[in-house]
Enzyme design. Structure first.
Site, PDB file in Angstrom:
ATOM      1  N   TYR A   1       0.815  -1.223   0.000  1.00 26.58           N
ATOM      2  CA  TYR A   1       0.000   0.000   0.000  1.00 26.58           C
ATOM      3  C   TYR A   1       0.849   1.276   0.000  1.00 26.58           C
ATOM      4  CZ  TYR A   1      -4.442  -2.465   0.770  1.00 26.58           C
ATOM      5  OH  TYR A   1      -5.574  -3.250   0.638  1.00 26.58           O
TER       6      TYR A   1
ATOM      7  N   GLU B   1       2.054  -6.483  -7.575  1.00 23.67           N
ATOM      8  CA  GLU B   1       1.583  -7.139  -6.349  1.00 23.67           C
ATOM      9  C   GLU B   1       1.879  -8.642  -6.360  1.00 23.67           C
ATOM     10  OE1 GLU B   1      -2.534  -5.939  -6.064  1.00 23.67           O
ATOM     11  OE2 GLU B   1      -1.975  -3.823  -5.807  1.00 23.67           O
TER      12      GLU B   1
HETATM   13  P1  IDP Z   1      -9.278  -0.463  -3.194  1.00 25.35           P
HETATM   14  O1  IDP Z   1      -8.952  -1.522  -2.162  1.00 25.35           O
HETATM   15  O2  IDP Z   1     -10.740  -0.454  -3.543  1.00 25.35           O
HETATM   16  O3  IDP Z   1      -8.382  -0.542  -4.420  1.00 25.35           O
HETATM   17  P2  IDP Z   1      -7.746   1.836  -2.162  1.00 25.35           P
HETATM   18  O4  IDP Z   1      -8.122   3.281  -2.318  1.00 25.35           O
HETATM   19  O5  IDP Z   1      -6.527   1.340  -2.871  1.00 25.35           O
HETATM   20  O6  IDP Z   1      -9.042   0.978  -2.529  1.00 25.35           O
HETATM   21  O7  IDP Z   1      -7.581   1.595  -0.588  1.00 25.35           O
HETATM   22  C1  IDP Z   1      -6.969   0.436  -0.108  1.00 25.35           C
HETATM   23  C2  IDP Z   1      -7.686  -0.021   1.134  1.00 25.35           C
HETATM   24  O8  IDP Z   1      -7.557   0.973   2.152  1.00 25.35           O
HETATM   25  C3  IDP Z   1      -9.200  -0.199   0.993  1.00 25.35           C
HETATM   26  O9  IDP Z   1      -9.565  -1.423   0.389  1.00 25.35           O
HETATM   27  C4  IDP Z   1      -9.654  -0.096   2.445  1.00 25.35           C
HETATM   28  O10 IDP Z   1      -9.389  -1.307   3.163  1.00 25.35           O
HETATM   29  C5  IDP Z   1      -8.739   1.020   2.954  1.00 25.35           C
HETATM   30  N1  IDP Z   1      -9.367   2.349   2.795  1.00 25.35           N
HETATM   31  C6  IDP Z   1      -9.555   3.040   1.657  1.00 25.35           C
HETATM   32  N2  IDP Z   1     -10.155   4.221   1.884  1.00 25.35           N
HETATM   33  C7  IDP Z   1     -10.357   4.269   3.215  1.00 25.35           C
HETATM   34  C8  IDP Z   1     -10.943   5.271   4.093  1.00 25.35           C
HETATM   35  O11 IDP Z   1     -11.390   6.342   3.660  1.00 25.35           O
HETATM   36  N3  IDP Z   1     -10.973   4.948   5.419  1.00 25.35           N
HETATM   37  C9  IDP Z   1     -10.472   3.783   5.917  1.00 25.35           C
HETATM   38  N4  IDP Z   1      -9.916   2.833   5.137  1.00 25.35           N
HETATM   39  C10 IDP Z   1      -9.866   3.071   3.809  1.00 25.35           C
END
Ligand code: IDP
Length: 138
Positions: A50, A127
């Site tokens: 991440y 990944e």
């Molecule tokens: P994705 O998993 O749908 O690709 P990303 O933006 O890459 O989304 O975010 C990775 C992970 O981080 C998400 O799947 C979720 O577990 C967590 N996450 C994303 N946005 C938030 C937030 O606004 N609050 C808390 N956790 C979040």
């Protein structure tokens, strides 16, 4: 195009005993599972995975959540697998995810959303190298 992508059942999915159920959904949708393993992820690996979210306010909570217990990591193969898997999984926030997507059915909230799937072909390549080092020589 034949592709492969990376999927992870996150700790909340494993904790709630959803592993078999979730795996079956991929097969039901004509996708093929390969190279599956259960593991306790190291903090360092999740940080790398991440890395692009490192400046987000939720980053530390995300690391704590993702490392709190075992995850199930697997490769999914199929035609246009990256896009098809993302469609099956649904958008980040389960409340906003389309009906019958895995996150809308099983996600708890936008943090604990049960499943990870690579968001592009390039992310999948990156990944897979991180999570399945054993498949590569270097
Ligand atoms: P994705 O998993 O749908 O690709 P990303 O933006 O890459 O989304 O975010 C990775 C992970 O981080 C998400 O799947 C979720 O577990 C967590 N996450 C994303 N946005 C938030 C937030 O606004 N609050 C808390 N956790 C979040």
């Amino acid at each position: 195009m034949e592709e492969r992508t990376l999927v992870i059942i996150k700790p909340d999915g494993v904790e709630r005993n959803l592993t078999g159920h979730l795996l079956k959904e991929f097969e039901r949708n004509d996708l093929r599972i390969s190279h599956l393993k259960t593991m306790q992820p190291e903090m360092a690996l999740v940080r790398k995975h991440y890395a692009e979210l490192a400046d987000k306010p939720f980053f530390n909570d995300l690391l704590t959540y993702f490392t709190r217990g075992p995850v199930v990591v697997f490769l999914v193969d199929g035609r246009n697998a990256v896009k098809r898997v993302r469609e099956l999984v649904g958008v980040t926030d389960p409340k906003a995810a389309r009906l019958n997507t895995l996150r809308s059915l099983y996600g708890i909230d936008k943090s604990e959303n049960t499943i990870h799937a690579s968001d592009s072909f390039e992310s999948a390549e990156r990944e897979i190298k991180l999570w399945f080092k054993e498949l590569f020589n270097n």
